[in-house]
Design a protein around this motif. Structure first.
Motif, mmCIF file in Angstrom:
data_model
loop_
_atom_site.group_PDB
_atom_site.id
_atom_site.type_symbol
_atom_site.label_atom_id
_atom_site.label_comp_id
_atom_site.label_asym_id
_atom_site.label_seq_id
_atom_site.Cartn_x
_atom_site.Cartn_y
_atom_site.Cartn_z
ATOM 1 N N SER A 64 -44.828 -5.760 84.891
ATOM 2 C CA SER A 64 -43.927 -4.643 84.620
ATOM 3 C C SER A 64 -42.530 -4.910 85.169
ATOM 4 N N THR A 68 -39.064 -5.167 82.929
ATOM 5 C CA THR A 68 -37.971 -4.197 83.073
ATOM 6 C C THR A 68 -36.736 -4.762 83.776
ATOM 7 N N GLY A 299 -41.133 -3.591 71.502
ATOM 8 C CA GLY A 299 -41.350 -2.150 71.416
ATOM 9 C C GLY A 299 -42.370 -1.623 72.398
ATOM 10 N N LEU A 300 -42.716 -2.396 73.416
ATOM 11 C CA LEU A 300 -43.759 -1.997 74.371
ATOM 12 C C LEU A 300 -43.335 -0.739 75.127
ATOM 13 N N SER A 301 -44.173 0.288 75.088
ATOM 14 C CA SER A 301 -43.818 1.562 75.719
ATOM 15 C C SER A 301 -44.218 1.630 77.191
ATOM 16 N N ASP A 302 -45.294 0.934 77.565
ATOM 17 C CA ASP A 302 -45.767 0.947 78.953
ATOM 18 C C ASP A 302 -45.636 -0.451 79.546
ATOM 19 N N PRO A 303 -44.607 -0.699 80.356
ATOM 20 C CA PRO A 303 -44.385 -2.036 80.909
ATOM 21 C C PRO A 303 -45.570 -2.573 81.729
ATOM 22 N N GLN A 305 -48.519 -2.611 80.952
ATOM 23 C CA GLN A 305 -49.465 -3.239 80.035
ATOM 24 C C GLN A 305 -48.938 -4.571 79.487
ATOM 25 N N GLU A 309 -51.044 -6.962 76.923
ATOM 26 C CA GLU A 309 -50.643 -7.004 75.516
ATOM 27 C C GLU A 309 -50.205 -8.408 75.101
#
Length: 486
Positions: A64, A68, A299-303, A305, A309
């Motif tokens: 994550s 980010t 487009g990953l919404s939850d870093p 993961q 992913e």
């Protein structure tokens, strides 16, 4: 049943089998159950120490942070690279010798025995219990989240399965089960992480091409100053990141107990070599994978993961199962150590010391096992109720542990003038300052990480408290003589 789930079922069965195998070797003796009979060699010691300190953070939090903030996460990696060998070099041999001389079998009992005051245990036990429980909670959440992501199971079901396996082998085999499973899990973690890294770099066209593609998204991500350059010259935050997994985890009770379980003091030297080799190969990988995920998963919404992913997108299905086993290995190897250490503190350092006098070894083991079940139940309840972010929870819990206990453990073997007043003042100051620094917003206002503030406060309190009370609370000649032989 998909391939990934089959691999995980086999892996879970292996961990449970190790727990059952070790049951007969650790069921009645306190030293066997809590320290594996003090008979662990360098490879098991090193990989058990490293895997129990890495945790699910490396597969969720590190990925994550890379996703980010890019290469800013490497500050944490740099501190972590030398953390194991530093821990073993500073504490390993000396803590093994002194704990054996004192007859200590838990990391908190050791502090009381060294500083010769029940107040040390009264102060240390609740601090350790609170922070370790938060850390256990983070691992449960990581386990449920990871298992759900790869298998498609509902989070609640995945959480119960992951925790159930961890509790089973910890309950059955005690420290020996934790040590042997952690050894295997460290190897699985290393293989899995390197496999994802290699596949990721191939998918982005290699290191150079990958960097170019990340730079096209945001060139700041290729610096070590954050996505918006917000950490540029912010040395208070950077120093805190370096300290968290280097100096900091010399204060983690579930990690330093590894020193006490070594077969002999000289094991620390060989363990340091294994530790360094493991760290060089393993630690930078999740931060780099997380950074490359910026390109692979825009487009990953939850870093948190990101690594899961990426693994699903760059690996064949059978390999995803193996990698998921590596993820679970990271989580389980920390969760089992945390569960055992937390239950030990509750059973031996609280009940055995203050409520049940003359506790037999069978009673101690029985209460410790009961506490494993109760702690697991409490952790599951909180995780199902409102699961917080893994990264924030891990950093908060480990900051408290490092700030509160690192000076106490280090001075216990290196400074003969360190006394009970200094130790108590140090633990209280480290805890209060690190928590207050974080919760009050002082970390942002002063650009100083809570770990740095907490360590400074606890170190000053140890030195000042000890020096001012040398006459009223002298260190006994027995302790001085024991330390002179270290």
């Amino acid at each position: 049943m998909n391939v990934a789930l089959i691999v995980l079922v086999v892996y879970f069965a292996l961990m449970a089998a190790i727990g059952m195998w070790t049951t007969r070797r650790s069921s009645t003796s306190t030293e066997d159950y809590l320290l594996g009979g003090r008979r662990l060699g360098p490879a098991v010691t090193a990989l058990r120490l490293q895997s129990s300190s890495m945790s699910g953070y490396m597969f969720l939090g590190a990925g994550s942070l890379g996703f980010t903030q890019g290469y800013f996460g490497m500050w944490y990696a740099l501190g972590d690279l030398g953390g194991g060998i530093l821990n073993l070099s500073v504490l390993g041999r000396r803590m093994r010798k002194l704990s054996k001389m004192l007859g200590s079998v838990s990391s908190i009992e050791y502090l009381e025995d060294r500083y010769q005051s029940p107040w040390v245990r009264i102060v240390a036990a609740p601090i350790a219990l609170g922070a370790l429980f938060l850390y256990v909670l983070s691992q449960f959440i990581a386990g449920g989240s990871g298992l759900a992501s790869v298998t498609g199971l509902d989070f609640k079901v995945a959480l119960l399965i992951a925790v159930g396996v961890i509790v089973l082998y910890t309950f059955l085999g005690g420290y020996l089960a934790v040590a042997y499973t952690d050894f295997i899990q460290a190897i699985v973690m290393l293989i899995g992480m390197l496999w994802i890294l290699i596949a990721t770099l191939r998918s982005v066209g290699g290191v150079t091409t990958g960097h170019e593609r990340v730079g096209e998204v945001n060139p700041n991500l290729l610096t070590m100053w954050g996505a918006d350059l917000q950490y540029q010259a912010d040395w208070g935050t950077i120093l805190g990141a370096l300290l968290l997994f280097s100096i900091g985890y010399m204060g983690w009770p579930h990690v330093v107990v590894s020193h006490m379980a070594m077969e002999k003091p000289s094991v620390a030297r060989g363990a340091g070599v294994y530790s360094m080799l493991f760290n060089i190969l393993f630690i930078p990988a999740p931060y780099l994978i997380g950074t490359m995920a910026i390109v692979l998963l825009p487009g990953l919404s939850d870093p948190e993961q990101a690594i899961f992913e990426v693994a699903k997108s760059v690996l064949p299905e059978f390999a995803v199962g193996i990698v998921m086993a590596a993820v679970m290995a990271a989580i389980m190897s920390t969760a089992d150590a945390l569960l055992l250490q937390t239950s030990t503190i509750a059973a031996r350092d609280v009940f055995g010391r203050f409520f049940i006098k003359n506790m037999s070894e069978r009673q101690m083991v029985r209460i410790s096992r009961t506490m494993v079940l109760l702690l697991a139940a409490g952790g599951i309840g909180l995780a199902l109720w409102q699961p917080p972010g893994v990264f924030a929870l891990v950093v908060f819990a480990t900051t408290i542990l490092g700030s509160a206990f690192a000076p106490a453990y280090i001075c216990a073997v290196w400074w003969q003038k360190a006394n009970s007043v200094g130790a108590i003042a140090s633990m209280i100051a480290g805890t209060v300052v690190s928590v207050a620094w974080k919760q009050s917003g002082l970390a942002d206002m002063t650009s100083t990480d809570p770990m740095l503030a907490g360590l400074l406060a606890s170190t000053i309190a140890m030195v000042v408290g000890s020096l001012l009370t040398q006459k009223s609370h002298p260190v006994s000649s027995e302790i001085r003589e024991a330390m002179a032989d270290l």
